[in-house]
Design an enzyme around this catalytic site. Structure first.
Site, PDB file in Angstrom:
ATOM      1  N   GLU A   1       0.841  -1.191   0.000  1.00 51.74           N
ATOM      2  CA  GLU A   1       0.000   0.000   0.000  1.00 51.74           C
ATOM      3  C   GLU A   1       0.876   1.241   0.000  1.00 51.74           C
ATOM      4  O   GLU A   1       1.994   1.238   0.540  1.00 51.74           O
ATOM      5  CB  GLU A   1      -0.898   0.022   1.247  1.00 51.74           C
ATOM      6  CG  GLU A   1      -1.791  -1.185   1.399  1.00 51.74           C
ATOM      7  CD  GLU A   1      -2.402  -1.247   2.780  1.00 51.74           C
ATOM      8  OE1 GLU A   1      -1.952  -2.076   3.612  1.00 51.74           O
ATOM      9  OE2 GLU A   1      -3.324  -0.449   3.052  1.00 51.74           O
TER      10      GLU A   1
ATOM     11  N   LYS B   1      10.868   3.241   2.863  1.00 49.66           N
ATOM     12  CA  LYS B   1      10.886   4.701   2.824  1.00 49.66           C
ATOM     13  C   LYS B   1      11.668   5.158   1.599  1.00 49.66           C
ATOM     14  O   LYS B   1      12.798   4.706   1.365  1.00 49.66           O
ATOM     15  CB  LYS B   1      11.495   5.275   4.105  1.00 49.66           C
ATOM     16  CG  LYS B   1      10.721   4.888   5.366  1.00 49.66           C
ATOM     17  CD  LYS B   1      11.170   5.660   6.579  1.00 49.66           C
ATOM     18  CE  LYS B   1      10.496   7.019   6.645  1.00 49.66           C
ATOM     19  NZ  LYS B   1      10.769   7.703   7.928  1.00 49.66           N
TER      20      LYS B   1
ATOM     21  N   ASP C   1       1.612  10.488   3.275  1.00 50.60           N
ATOM     22  CA  ASP C   1       2.351  11.412   4.133  1.00 50.60           C
ATOM     23  C   ASP C   1       1.358  12.348   4.812  1.00 50.60           C
ATOM     24  O   ASP C   1       1.066  13.435   4.316  1.00 50.60           O
ATOM     25  CB  ASP C   1       3.366  12.205   3.303  1.00 50.60           C
ATOM     26  CG  ASP C   1       4.449  12.817   4.178  1.00 50.60           C
ATOM     27  OD1 ASP C   1       5.245  13.616   3.665  1.00 50.60           O
ATOM     28  OD2 ASP C   1       4.491  12.508   5.390  1.00 50.60           O
TER      29      ASP C   1
ATOM     30  N   TYR D   1      -6.615   2.309   6.202  1.00 49.94           N
ATOM     31  CA  TYR D   1      -5.683   1.245   5.825  1.00 49.94           C
ATOM     32  C   TYR D   1      -5.740   0.004   6.716  1.00 49.94           C
ATOM     33  O   TYR D   1      -4.965  -0.932   6.519  1.00 49.94           O
ATOM     34  CB  TYR D   1      -4.248   1.765   5.801  1.00 49.94           C
ATOM     35  CG  TYR D   1      -3.758   2.377   7.101  1.00 49.94           C
ATOM     36  CD1 TYR D   1      -3.518   1.603   8.222  1.00 49.94           C
ATOM     37  CD2 TYR D   1      -3.511   3.742   7.190  1.00 49.94           C
ATOM     38  CE1 TYR D   1      -3.055   2.144   9.404  1.00 49.94           C
ATOM     39  CE2 TYR D   1      -3.054   4.306   8.366  1.00 49.94           C
ATOM     40  CZ  TYR D   1      -2.824   3.505   9.472  1.00 49.94           C
ATOM     41  OH  TYR D   1      -2.373   4.061  10.651  1.00 49.94           O
TER      42      TYR D   1
ATOM     43  N   CYS E   1      45.562  29.390 -10.717  1.00 51.44           N
ATOM     44  CA  CYS E   1      45.193  27.973 -10.758  1.00 51.44           C
ATOM     45  C   CYS E   1      45.756  27.253  -9.532  1.00 51.44           C
ATOM     46  O   CYS E   1      46.956  27.380  -9.239  1.00 51.44           O
ATOM     47  CB  CYS E   1      45.737  27.333 -12.033  1.00 51.44           C
ATOM     48  SG  CYS E   1      45.489  25.535 -12.108  1.00 51.44           S
TER      49      CYS E   1
ATOM     50  N   LYS F   1       2.290   4.609   1.273  1.00 48.07           N
ATOM     51  CA  LYS F   1       2.447   5.206   2.608  1.00 48.07           C
ATOM     52  C   LYS F   1       2.134   6.701   2.494  1.00 48.07           C
ATOM     53  O   LYS F   1       2.984   7.491   2.074  1.00 48.07           O
ATOM     54  CB  LYS F   1       3.864   4.977   3.132  1.00 48.07           C
ATOM     55  CG  LYS F   1       4.066   5.403   4.578  1.00 48.07           C
ATOM     56  CD  LYS F   1       5.454   4.992   5.067  1.00 48.07           C
ATOM     57  CE  LYS F   1       5.662   5.394   6.516  1.00 48.07           C
ATOM     58  NZ  LYS F   1       5.713   6.855   6.672  1.00 48.07           N
TER      59      LYS F   1
ATOM     60  N   CYS G   1      48.901  22.524 -17.970  1.00 47.34           N
ATOM     61  CA  CYS G   1      48.464  22.400 -16.579  1.00 47.34           C
ATOM     62  C   CYS G   1      48.376  20.920 -16.211  1.00 47.34           C
ATOM     63  O   CYS G   1      47.631  20.157 -16.840  1.00 47.34           O
ATOM     64  CB  CYS G   1      47.112  23.072 -16.384  1.00 47.34           C
ATOM     65  SG  CYS G   1      46.408  22.823 -14.728  1.00 47.34           S
TER      66      CYS G   1
ATOM     67  N   CYS H   1      41.506  27.877 -16.126  1.00 48.24           N
ATOM     68  CA  CYS H   1      42.949  27.883 -16.347  1.00 48.24           C
ATOM     69  C   CYS H   1      43.178  27.577 -17.823  1.00 48.24           C
ATOM     70  O   CYS H   1      42.701  26.554 -18.325  1.00 48.24           O
ATOM     71  CB  CYS H   1      43.622  26.817 -15.476  1.00 48.24           C
ATOM     72  SG  CYS H   1      45.391  26.607 -15.827  1.00 48.24           S
TER      73      CYS H   1
ATOM     74  N   CYS I   1      48.630  24.621 -11.143  1.00 47.23           N
ATOM     75  CA  CYS I   1      49.847  25.033 -11.857  1.00 47.23           C
ATOM     76  C   CYS I   1      50.263  26.469 -11.566  1.00 47.23           C
ATOM     77  O   CYS I   1      51.347  26.895 -11.981  1.00 47.23           O
ATOM     78  CB  CYS I   1      49.673  24.846 -13.360  1.00 47.23           C
ATOM     79  SG  CYS I   1      48.535  26.030 -14.132  1.00 47.23           S
TER      80      CYS I   1
END
Length: 669
Positions: A114, A311, A118, A223, A405, A116, A428, A423, A408
């Site tokens: 079923e 859940k 909220d 339920y 950078c 759930k 690099c 950069c 480098c």
């Protein structure tokens, strides 16, 4: 952890959880996501398991719910309203099934699944068919009398179709549209909006004036029956059917599942449908169907052994941002990344989240040391949603992007119409390492055994400077490296050798041409066939291909005009790397010349005569486009055995569906 540290932590957790529980259950004003409460409660459970002497009767782990409001009369439940144990993934569901199987032996059993809802759990009492009392769950033993407010819910019958004396349980909730309308009214009045429909429903049912509850347009799904024995039913599903006949509203999405595999399928289907429901759900409840088997399975101190609640992964969680780290990508973009205290988000542990760029950090006022809300964008990529500024201690630090950078030391630039810092030094080291890692990745050359750490080690030891150097690695050099034994070295060299035979599209994608992803690389390889042909292609020829735009065409032509690229390709050729397309030949089909030309196709279920990849390649060779999900843009669905939710969605959208035999017939025409 020693006993003294554990004792102090238990006290802290008691105080924090009690505070959060009061905010959630009593004040209807939670300050943290549910997942934050669940995380702390699990930590307390774990400590108490390690140090049983620290578990006290007033521990939050011994409670089912929250305190009762004094503004309402207290009601003691004849049958306790216990909470359910939780399952968070497929493994947890299978563990639950194994426990059920062990306890019921070889007897056949089934489950009822079923949604759930909220909302707010309630108990409704009927005497001789008349509704006489309604109460909240409260702490599971004692709730609050909210009869007057529940009477305002039109889906609760005030008189049953039969004069039965019984107690039923359900979930009162606020539909999404009612929630939107309520918050619009509150906004007009300058009042604070409710955070979510669950809080709105709980707040409405705790109003002392029933007229307020009546204006909120609440609803309910029933339920279960508290004591079904005298009613002559033998299964939970029969009980739900009886509730229907008595005039109660139950959720029709429920399903009887014969095996745990059926349960898992149901969970997957409902996960996909969740967003389209007119009410919020936060999981799936799974119950053993037989009432006799429920009695046989019994209860633990806090929950029934015959039921569990799957859940859905938390959409948002709270954790601490402990640092901000910078990384340089293969295109030179410098990206800030949040380093987080590890936390579970949507089913996985997350310790890093992208912050994208400096502008986003400024916009959200993110500081090092902040408590932050994290979610997965599209349930995939972790990101920082917001900062909990009210939790700041004054020790948090503002973050500034560097001017050079981090790898480098070259000056960073912001190109026109870009928010990212970049950069632009082609030498690099970070960009080179990232480029190498991309080249060996699964969708590129797919060289197993060459992860980031191994690439970094090879680069650091100066064994590789570009991707072509991978094909000149020597066994004796690799054996000198740390954690590289004979077997791992041999496996690595075999994987490198095997990658030489990859089709051209993998090489193209691996080279990292700007704007060219895996799909575009395949289109280019299919259209032009060889690397030499591609090196000579013009922008006009590229843009003549439907899927190739001007920006990509310019990037491809510019890339192959660079002298260093020509040198790299010659090195790869000399190493024996394949430079031709080896996949199915793309047919020159215009729309209408093949059954797939210009169509978007989805494959679902198990195919017998072809693998999924083979079918995909055949369709693409005939001008079709294969995608992974069904939508209104889908033209055709090919359904193999055990096709599931995608087939159902296609049928609802009236999309054409073929079985595998029809598919094979069309391929062989």
């Amino acid at each position: 952890m020693d006993i003294k540290t554990a004792e102090q932590r238990v006290k802290e957790l008691h105080d924090t959880l009690n505070k959060y529980s009061y905010e959630y259950y009593v004040m209807d004003q939670p300050s943290v996501p549910d997942s934050e409460y669940d995380r702390l409660l699990k930590e307390l459970n774990d400590i108490e398991a390690q140090f049983p002497q620290l578990q006290t009767p007033d521990s939050p782990t011994q409670r089912v719910g929250g305190a009762v409001l004094d503004a309402f009369q207290k009601v003691r439940h004849d049958t306790p309203m216990l909470s359910l144990g939780n399952a968070f993934n497929e493994e947890d569901l299978r563990d639950f099934d194994r426990r059920v199987h062990q306890l019921v032996g070889h007897a056949n059993y089934s489950y009822v699944c079923e949604l759930k809802i909220d909302g707010l759990a309630v108990a409704l009492k009927y005497e001789n068919g008349m509704f006489v009392q309604g109460a909240t769950r409260g702490d599971g033993t004692t709730g609050e009398d909210i009869t007057a407010n529940l009477k305002t819910i039109h889906s609760i019958p005030l008189r049953l179709s039969e004069p039965l004396t019984m107690e039923v349980r359900g979930e009162a909730f606020m539909p999404k549209q009612s929630f939107i309308a309520l918050n619009a009214i509150r906004d007009e009045k300058g009042e604070e909006p409710f955070a979510n429909p669950r809080n709105a429903a709980a707040g409405s049912l705790r109003q002392l004036d029933p007229r307020i509850a009546a204006s909120r347009n609440l609803d309910i799904f029933l339920y279960g029956i508290a004591n079904p024995g005298p009613l002559g039913i033998s299964t939970h599903s029969e009980g739900l059917d009886l509730l229907d006949t008595l005039g109660f509203k139950t959720n029709k999405e429920r399903r009887v599942c014969q095996t745990i595999e059926d349960v898992i399928t149901y969970v997957e289907e409902q996960s996909e449908k969740r967003a389209k429901l007119p009410y919020e759900i936060d999981g799936i409840v799974i119950k053993v169907n037989s009432l006799d088997q429920q009695d046989e399975l019994g209860f633990t101190a806090k929950s029934p052994r015959w039921a569990t609640a799957f859940k859905f992964p938390a959409e948002e969680v709270v954790t601490k941002l402990v640092d901000i780290e910078l990384s340089v990508g293969r295109t030179g973009v410098v990206t800030p990344t949040a380093i987080l205290q590890p936390v579970r988000v949507a089913g996985t542990t997350v310790s890093r989240a992208s912050l994208h760029n400096e502008d986003l950090i400024r916009e959200k006022d993110i500081r090092i040391g902040d408590m932050v809300v994290v979610k997965k964008a599209g349930d995939i990529i972790p990101e920082v949603v917001s900062v909990l500024a009210d939790r700041r201690t004054g020790e948090e630090k503002e973050f500034r992007m560097p001017e050079v950078c981090p790898d480098c030391g070259s000056e960073l630039v912001r190109l026109e119409e870009e928010v990212a810092l970049r950069c632009i030094n082609p030498q690099c080291p970070a960009q080179i390492r990232e480029g190498l890692t991309h080249f060996v990745s699964r969708n590129a050359m797919n060289i197993e055994g060459l992860g980031e750490k191994v690439i970094a080690q090879l680069y650091r030891e100066e064994l590789i400077k570009d991707v072509a150097d991978l094909y000149t690695l020597q066994r004796e050099d690799l054996l000198k490296l740390e954690r590289m034994g004979e077997k791992s070295v041999d496996n690595l060299l075999s994987a490198i050798e095997a990658s030489k035979n990859n089709s051209l599209e993998r090489l193209l994608f691996g080279l990292g041409i700007r704007h060219v992803g895996a799909k575009a690389a395949k289109i280019l390889a299919m259209e032009f066939g060889t690397m030499d042909r591609l090196r000579e292609v013009t922008e006009e020829e590229l843009t003549a291909i439907h899927e190739i735009g001007g920006k990509m065409a310019d990037a491809v032509v510019t890339y192959f005009q660079q002298p260093e690229v020509a040198e790299l390709i010659e090195k790869l050729k000399a190493a024996g790397v394949n430079m031709s397309y080896e996949g199915p030949i793309r047919l020159a089909v215009a729309e209408g010349e093949s059954p797939f030309a210009g169509k978007t196709v989805v494959l679902t279920g198990k195919l017998i005569q072809l693998t999924r990849n083979e079918a995909k390649e055949r369709i693409e060779a005939l001008g079709g486009n294969v995608t992974g999900s069904v939508s209104k843009k889908t033209d055709l669905v090919i359904a193999g055995e055990e096709a599931g939710s995608k087939l159902e969605k296609a049928e609802k959208l009236s999309i054409e569906v073929w079985d595998e035999q029809r598919f094979m017939d069309e391929l062989t025409k």
